[in-house]
Design a protein around this motif. Structure first.
Motif, short mmCIF file in Angstrom:
data_model
loop_
_atom_site.label_atom_id
_atom_site.label_comp_id
_atom_site.label_asym_id
_atom_site.label_seq_id
_atom_site.Cartn_x
_atom_site.Cartn_y
_atom_site.Cartn_z
N UNK A 34 -96.89 -40.87 70.66
CA UNK A 34 -95.93 -40.77 71.76
C UNK A 34 -94.56 -40.30 71.30
N UNK A 35 -94.44 -39.91 70.05
CA UNK A 35 -93.14 -39.44 69.53
C UNK A 35 -93.25 -37.98 69.13
N UNK A 36 -92.12 -37.28 69.15
CA UNK A 36 -92.12 -35.87 68.73
C UNK A 36 -92.42 -35.77 67.23
N UNK B 50 -87.19 -44.82 76.44
CA UNK B 50 -87.57 -44.14 77.67
C UNK B 50 -86.53 -43.14 78.15
N UNK B 51 -85.27 -43.30 77.76
CA UNK B 51 -84.21 -42.40 78.22
C UNK B 51 -84.07 -41.16 77.35
N UNK B 52 -84.91 -41.08 76.33
CA UNK B 52 -84.77 -40.03 75.32
C UNK B 52 -85.74 -38.88 75.57
N UNK B 53 -85.27 -37.67 75.32
CA UNK B 53 -86.15 -36.52 75.17
C UNK B 53 -85.97 -36.03 73.74
N UNK B 54 -87.07 -35.81 73.04
CA UNK B 54 -86.98 -35.40 71.64
C UNK B 54 -87.91 -34.22 71.40
N UNK B 55 -87.45 -33.32 70.55
CA UNK B 55 -88.28 -32.20 70.12
C UNK B 55 -88.49 -32.31 68.62
N UNK B 56 -89.57 -31.73 68.13
CA UNK B 56 -89.86 -31.88 66.71
C UNK B 56 -90.57 -30.67 66.13
N UNK B 57 -90.35 -30.44 64.85
CA UNK B 57 -91.03 -29.38 64.10
C UNK B 57 -91.61 -29.98 62.83
N UNK B 58 -92.73 -29.43 62.36
CA UNK B 58 -93.30 -29.91 61.10
C UNK B 58 -92.52 -29.38 59.91
N UNK B 59 -92.56 -30.12 58.81
CA UNK B 59 -92.11 -29.62 57.52
C UNK B 59 -93.38 -29.18 56.79
N UNK B 60 -93.47 -27.89 56.51
CA UNK B 60 -94.71 -27.31 56.02
C UNK B 60 -94.66 -26.96 54.55
N UNK B 61 -95.76 -27.19 53.88
CA UNK B 61 -96.02 -26.63 52.55
C UNK B 61 -97.28 -25.82 52.72
N UNK C 1 -107.16 -36.92 75.48
CA UNK C 1 -105.70 -37.01 75.42
C UNK C 1 -105.20 -36.47 74.08
N UNK C 2 -105.83 -36.89 72.98
CA UNK C 2 -105.40 -36.46 71.65
C UNK C 2 -105.53 -34.95 71.51
N UNK C 3 -106.66 -34.41 71.94
CA UNK C 3 -106.87 -32.96 71.85
C UNK C 3 -105.84 -32.20 72.68
N UNK C 4 -105.52 -32.72 73.85
CA UNK C 4 -104.55 -32.04 74.72
C UNK C 4 -103.17 -32.02 74.10
N UNK C 5 -102.76 -33.16 73.52
CA UNK C 5 -101.44 -33.23 72.89
C UNK C 5 -101.34 -32.22 71.75
N UNK D 216 -92.87 -32.29 71.63
CA UNK D 216 -91.89 -32.84 72.57
C UNK D 216 -92.40 -34.16 73.11
N UNK D 217 -91.48 -35.11 73.30
CA UNK D 217 -91.80 -36.29 74.09
C UNK D 217 -90.66 -36.52 75.06
N UNK D 218 -91.01 -36.94 76.23
CA UNK D 218 -90.01 -37.14 77.28
C UNK D 218 -90.19 -38.53 77.88
N UNK D 219 -89.74 -39.53 77.12
CA UNK D 219 -89.78 -40.89 77.60
C UNK D 219 -91.10 -41.60 77.45
N UNK D 220 -92.10 -40.96 76.79
CA UNK D 220 -93.40 -41.62 76.64
C UNK D 220 -93.34 -42.82 75.70
N UNK D 221 -92.39 -42.81 74.77
CA UNK D 221 -92.20 -43.96 73.89
C UNK D 221 -91.38 -44.98 74.68
N UNK D 222 -92.03 -46.06 75.08
CA UNK D 222 -91.45 -47.00 76.05
C UNK D 222 -90.09 -47.53 75.63
N UNK D 223 -89.91 -47.82 74.34
CA UNK D 223 -88.63 -48.40 73.90
C UNK D 223 -87.51 -47.37 73.87
#
Length: 272
Positions: free
Chosen positions: A151-153, A214-225, A190-194, A205-212
């Protein structure tokens, strides 16, 4: 004289030193307070420890240099000895040498705070953060926090680009859980769709799915090797402060540039 064999000592034969545990709880609470400053009442409320006990613990810590008194003893702040303790800590080299300086350099352009995390035991563990330095942060101390995977970016970014065997091992760990994350992990669709949506979008991206949070929108990128993620980096924004268009046109390119810089730096250090 009889010869007695030494008794094997096991960790289970030792009892927890309650005073030490409480002292560490007070230090953690003080570290999380604005400016690293708090009163006895603040700390008692935060830790659930009685005010009298908190006062004794603070005076003991003060005698050892771990806290200082401020404002005629009304408030306490962290002392230099806390920093001295951290000098013996050795972090993963690429986080200290590559990620931390890059995150600091990009903070002005991003404005909002970032966390860098790596997987551990079915969670993403925050290893580096700009929350302390960002004026827009709602949190002061996030390093060491365990972030839920699905549930987190951060979790979604890592899961979507990590090695397949690592992903399956992590999902197996999550499916064994009895909480809400376990329920989600057991929902294969659900896992495959995410993962599919994240890879198609190019970032998580997550948009409030992490209950604690809920007011946050977060975006994320991987750190790749190479082609596989070894960690992830996010940008944490308040939903009511930024539009979808602003996220897509302003913040996604800037966070992508930061993640690419870190990934390139890590790849260079591995080759070196």
């Amino acid at each position: 004289m009889k010869n007695f064999a030494p008794i094997a000592e096991d960790a289970t034969t030792y009892r927890e030193v309650r005073g030490l545990t409480r002292g560490l709880a007070v230090l953690r609470a003080l570290n999380e307070m604005p400016g690293g400053v708090g009163s006895v009442t603040d700390l008692a409320r935060h830790t659930g420890i009685h005010r009298t006990t908190v006062k004794r613990l603070l005076e003991t810590l003060r005698g050892e240099g771990f806290v200082h008194q401020k404002d005629e003893g009304t408030f306490y702040s962290l002392g230099f000895e806390v920093r001295r303790l951290s000098e013996g800590y050795v972090a993963v080299d690429w986080i200290d040498q590559v990620a931390a300086p890059a995150m600091k350099d990009h903070l002005r352009a991003l404005s909002w705070p970032s966390d860098l995390a790596t997987p551990d035991g079915g969670f993403m563990i925050v290893r580096e953060s700009t929350h302390r330095a960002s004026l827009l942060s709602q949190h002061r101390a996030t390093i060491g926090i365990r972030i839920p995977m699905l549930v987190s970016s951060l979790g979604r970014a890592w899961l979507s680009w990590c090695d397949v065997e690592e992903r399956e091992a992590t999902l197996a760990l999550l499916r064994a859980r009895t909480d809400a994350i376990g329920v989600l992990a057991r929902d294969g669709d659900y896992v495959k769709r995410i993962i599919r949506e994240t890879r198609k979008r190019g970032y998580s991206m997550n948009r409030g799915e992490w209950a604690s949070e809920a007011s946050v929108v977060a975006i994320g990128f991987p750190i790749l090797v190479g082609h596989h993620a070894i960690g992830a980096i996010n940008l944490v924004l308040q939903q009511n402060a930024v539009s979808d268009r602003e996220i897509a046109t302003r913040y996604v390119p800037r966070l992508r540039a930061l993640s690419n810089e870190i990934s390139a730096g890590v790849a260079g250090s591995v080759r070196g």
